[in-house]
Design an enzyme around this catalytic site. Structure first.
Site, PDB file in Angstrom:
ATOM      1  N   GLU A   7       0.717  -1.223  -0.083  1.00 16.14           N
ATOM      2  CA  GLU A   7       0.012  -0.391  -0.217  1.00 16.14           C
ATOM      3  C   GLU A   7       0.856   0.871   0.173  1.00 16.14           C
ATOM      4  OE1 GLU A   7       0.702   2.341   2.995  1.00 16.14           O
ATOM      5  OE2 GLU A   7      -1.494   1.237   3.671  1.00 16.14           O
ATOM      6  N   CYS A  17      -3.548  -4.648   3.626  1.00 18.81           N
ATOM      7  CA  CYS A  17      -2.210  -4.882   4.203  1.00 18.81           C
ATOM      8  C   CYS A  17      -2.254  -6.458   3.651  1.00 18.81           C
ATOM      9  CB  CYS A  17      -2.751  -5.420   6.145  1.00 18.81           C
ATOM     10  SG  CYS A  17      -1.969  -3.410   6.840  1.00 18.81           S
ATOM     11  N   THR A  39       1.988   1.663  15.185  1.00 20.63           N
ATOM     12  CA  THR A  39       2.648   0.784  14.679  1.00 20.63           C
ATOM     13  C   THR A  39       2.603   0.098  12.813  1.00 20.63           C
ATOM     14  OG1 THR A  39       0.303   0.583  14.526  1.00 20.63           O
ATOM     15  CG2 THR A  39       1.140  -0.712  16.972  1.00 20.63           C
ATOM     16  N   ARG A  95     -12.519   1.922  16.976  1.00 20.09           N
ATOM     17  CA  ARG A  95     -12.625   0.682  17.095  1.00 20.09           C
ATOM     18  C   ARG A  95     -13.322  -0.642  15.944  1.00 20.09           C
ATOM     19  NH1 ARG A  95     -12.698  -1.613  21.577  1.00 20.09           N
ATOM     20  NH2 ARG A  95     -14.570  -2.092  21.464  1.00 20.09           N
ATOM     21  N   HIS A 136      -2.499 -11.996  10.475  1.00 16.05           N
ATOM     22  CA  HIS A 136      -1.706 -10.731  10.250  1.00 16.05           C
ATOM     23  C   HIS A 136      -2.477 -10.056  11.644  1.00 16.05           C
ATOM     24  CE1 HIS A 136      -1.259  -6.912   9.213  1.00 16.05           C
ATOM     25  NE2 HIS A 136      -2.776  -6.597   9.530  1.00 16.05           N
ATOM     26  N   LYS A 150      -1.604  -7.192  20.232  1.00 15.47           N
ATOM     27  CA  LYS A 150      -3.052  -8.063  21.303  1.00 15.47           C
ATOM     28  C   LYS A 150      -4.252  -9.172  19.732  1.00 15.47           C
ATOM     29  CE  LYS A 150      -7.020  -7.285  23.787  1.00 15.47           C
ATOM     30  NZ  LYS A 150      -7.379  -5.938  24.376  1.00 15.47           N
ATOM     31  N   ASN A 205       3.903  -3.297  12.617  1.00 10.44           N
ATOM     32  CA  ASN A 205       2.955  -4.129  11.887  1.00 10.44           C
ATOM     33  C   ASN A 205       3.214  -3.294  10.610  1.00 10.44           C
ATOM     34  OD1 ASN A 205       0.663  -4.502   9.809  1.00 10.44           O
ATOM     35  ND2 ASN A 205      -0.284  -2.789  10.445  1.00 10.44           N
ATOM     36  N   SER A 226      -7.264  -4.264   5.134  1.00 10.02           N
ATOM     37  CA  SER A 226      -8.483  -3.790   5.298  1.00 10.02           C
ATOM     38  C   SER A 226      -9.365  -3.532   4.110  1.00 10.02           C
ATOM     39  CB  SER A 226      -8.242  -2.359   5.728  1.00 10.02           C
ATOM     40  OG  SER A 226      -8.157  -2.511   7.427  1.00 10.02           O
TER      41      SER A 226
END
Lengths: 349, 406
Positions: free
Chosen positions: A82, A114, A155, A202, A237, A242, A269, A299
């Site tokens: 990307e 990603c 990240t 979120r 991924h 977490k 990431n 995404s």
């Protein structure tokens, strides 16, 4: 569930992680007075002379070395990212040229946030699995950017992984099958003319990352008639430390299964490279007969899930290129000022 | 014959015929990513009517929609007409009531007035908010509408920052450390853990509170509510209709008093910012209208997005002297077994902050309490309940007093 007409596998793999790191607490020092929580310990930072293409070339050279393949035998060089340096002009041709794979090669760029790298892998399975080509190189590489101060800045990192798909009988790990699951889920995007992406807070969790990975992962397990416990390792991924742990647990995988492929706590990431680099790190420690489950995530949104089985050939090829651990060890930490300069975050008059 | 003064006339007025709460329902409070405002509203209204089998939508005389953020976050105006049609009340007189976080309480009062005036026999109050379709920046901007735009919001102030400044001042004046406010979220979470409809169904400890990261110092992560999606519906009726609908073994619950009071929104324009004068006035007037005193109330619902908000409300209403609420909270006064139980369903902090719908959620919980249906967080023998919702930092205060008839 997708299976190629003829069995395929990975004949080479390679990873590249820039040596520079910035500690998440250093970013927090600048933006939250050190008060905010951090999603990882540190992230990898591309150096001032690195970009997605140079990262891709480094990883691809490692993959070619492990495969022991003359580069001109590659039938495809596909780069998923990307953060392609050019909006119009392929990264794939530059990488192919640098490898010595030109001119009789398919070269192109892939984009799916990603999971651009795993899309290239699925296509490579098709190209080789159909018999159209013998070998295809799929790369996931990124120098991802997060808006200064944004949650993503902690990240969004740099790294690359390259996988060469070839006939199963030459493979260091066979790929039995794959599943691709997508839906129009706008959890994260960057318009063409904008420097930084927008993410849906979120929303990027439940309806996006977790739903897509669980859907693809469960479908693959069901299609193969296998349970999480049947796999030696699992790779997900990893946008932070977490999420992959939660996704693994929900699907029924243990912390021990994902441990070798968990790179995000120290390098962040790497976007298109993240799941593939996790797979490479797992191959660094796997033994013949071991089985590996992998699920990417992109995404927008979607997930590709794969099932692999390691063969005897891994043992002779593994040491032909640097292991992931070697790249993790050579960390050089920079402060926010240097990071801001190198990553183009300073506007110069 | 001398004429009466306007003041005399006002003093002699009588307020309110008897109004009853006959049905209520709410959706779970959550990040309902896949659901719309209309979808959530429909579930709440269907639930409320399902609880009153003999009542039909055709009996409804008016619909009041409590919503603070819908125009900004959903781009939807005319929520009375829009949600009315969506929930099966097409054609019913309807309007949206907006008073920021007090929208719910003010809408309930509007419905009560409509019944008291004899204009309608049955009124529906629908509180609904849908916040998760927007990014944080848009949500912050929408929530900031509760403040004084020129004096506060334009400069980047947020409601959370305002409460944080009040907490800092309170700590300074009364000699508390931030930890003193831990009992409020600890109680809220303990109760929410037993409420299947709550946003955060887990307990927290005072130790965890101490270690939580700062949001707006001294307010930390575990002392800040999360705004979330949900809808709640109340059906109010005249005494005549309520007695007709009465079900055996279910006590009738009367809306014995309501009152709305206001204060200047700009905190800096208040002579004593720690004194929530509208909260006090609204509670006193509502209790007066109900002919009840503070000591008669068995269970409360307050605007408690932060411990400081609950503390200031308890002191303003008159339960505790200034600077005393945290001490009493630490002694268990706010637990279901305490003298002033609050947040029995989790409060704003743990059930979830519903912005303009909060006041409606409050009465859904209090109706459960007064009917003895509150399960693990039931306040024993609860017969009288008080709900107070605040808009902004107490610039609108709406209080409802409920009485269970035996």
């Amino acid at each position: 569930m997708m299976k190629p007409n003829r069995p395929v596998g990975l004949i080479g793999y390679g990873v590249y992680i820039p040596r520079y790191r910035i500690a998440a607490r250093e970013i927090a020092r600048v933006w939250t007075d050190g008060q905010g929580g951090v999603p990882v310990e540190s992230k990898s930072v591309a150096g001032p002379d690195e970009d997605t293409i140079t990262l891709a070339i480094e990883a691809a050279r490692n993959a070619v070395a492990r495969a022991g393949l003359a580069p001109e035998r590659l039938g495809a060089v596909w780069v998923g990212s990307e953060s392609h340096p050019y909006s119009v002009k392929p990264s794939g041709t530059i990488v192919a040229e640098a490898l010595g794979a030109t001119p009789w090669v398919s070269a192109a760029d892939w984009e799916f946030a990603c999971k651009a790298g795993s899309e290239a892998l699925t296509a490579a399975m098709g190209l080789v699995g159909s018999g159209m080509q013998e070998y295809a190189l799929a790369i996931g590489a990124d120098t991802a950017q997060g808006r200064p101060g944004d949650a993503l800045e902690y990240t969004a990192s740099s790294g690359a992984a390259a996988l060469i798909v070839g006939p199963a009988e030459e493979a260091l790990a066979t790929i039995e099958a794959t599943v691709s699951y997508v839906s129009d889920t706008p959890d994260f995007f960057r318009r063409a003319d904008r420097p930084y992406p927008v993410h849906g807070n979120r929303f990027t969790g439940e309806p996006a990352y977790f739903h897509q990975i669980q859907a693809a992962g469960a479908a693959l397990l069901e299609g193969l008639g296998r349970a999480p416990g049947d796999f030696t390792y699992a790779v997900f991924h990893q946008p932070n430390a977490k999420f992959p742990q939660v996704a693994a647990k929900r699907l029924g995988f243990s912390d021990a299964q994902i441990a070798p492929g968990m790179l995000s706590p120290t390098i962040g990431n790497t976007y298109s490279g993240a799941a593939l680099a996790g797979l490479c790190a797992t191959l660094d420690v796997a033994q013949p007969g071991d089985t590996i489950f992998m699920a990417s995530y992109g995404s927008g949104a979607g997930s590709d899930a794969y099932a692999l089985t390691v063969t005897e050939r891994l043992l002779e090829r593994r040491a032909r290129a640097p292991l992931t651990a070697a790249y993790l060890r050579r960390a050089v930490f920079v402060d926010y000022a240097i990071y801001a300069k190198w990553r183009g975050k300073l506007l110069l008059g | 014959m001398g004429r009466k003064s306007v003041d005399d006339a006002l003093r002699e007025r009588t307020v309110m015929t008897n109004i009853y709460l006959v049905g209520a329902a709410a959706t779970p409070v959550a990040e309902h990513f896949g659901r719309s405002l209309a979808d959530l509203a429909s579930e709440a209204v269907r639930g409320a009517f399902a609880a009153v089998p003999r009542l039909a939508p055709s009996h409804v005389g008016a619909l009041f929609v409590a919503n603070a953020l819908g125009d900004r976050l959903a781009g939807q105006g005319q929520l009375g007409a829009y949600l009315g049609a969506a929930v099966g009340l097409r054609g019913v007189p309807a309007a949206r009531v907006e008073a920021a976080g007090a929208s719910g309480g003010v809408a309930i009062q509007q419905a009560a007035y409509a019944i008291a005036a004899g204009a309608v026999e049955v009124a529906v109050v629908l509180g609904a908010e849908k916040v998760t379709d927007q990014l944080d920046g848009a949500l912050e901007a929408a929530l900031a509408l509760a403040m004084d735009a020129e004096a506060e919001a334009l400069h980047g102030l947020t409601l959370t920052a305002q409460w944080a400044m009040l907490m800092r001042r309170y700590m300074h004046e009364h000699g508390y450390a931030a930890d003193a406010f831990a009992p409020f979220p600890v109680n809220a979470h303990a109760n929410a853990a037993r409420n299947p409809q709550a946003l955060y169904r887990f307990a927290i400890s005072a130790d965890k509170y101490r270690k939580a990261g700062q949001i707006a110092s001294p307010l930390n992560m575990l002392d800040c509510s999360s705004v979330a999606d949900g809808a709640a519906c109340l059906i109010l009726a005249s005494e005549r209709v309520a007695r007709e609908l009465a079900q055996p073994a279910v006590p009738l619950v009367r809306l014995a008093g309501t009152a709305v009071a206001t204060d200047v929104p700009a905190l800096g324009a208040r002579p004593d910012p720690l004194d929530l004068v509208a909260a006090r006035a609204s509670a006193q007037i509502a209790l007066g209208r109900a002919h009840l005193g503070l000591g008669d109330v068995h269970v409360l619902e307050l605007s408690d997005p932060h411990g400081i908000a609950a503390a200031l409300a308890l002191e303003a209403i008159g339960y505790y002297g200034r600077g005393e609420a945290p001490r009493h909270a630490a002694d268990g006064a706010i637990a279901p077994s305490g003298r002033t139980p609050i947040a029995t369903a989790g409060g704003y902090k743990a059930r979830g902050d519903l912005a303009g719908a909060s006041g409606v959620y409050q009465l859904v919980e209090l109706l459960r309490q007064l009917r003895g249906e509150a399960g693990a967080t039931q306040v024993a023998g609860a017969k009288v309940a008080l709900a107070q919702s605040l808009g902004g930092v107490g610039s609108t205060a709406a209080t409802c007093v409920l009485v269970a008839e035996s």
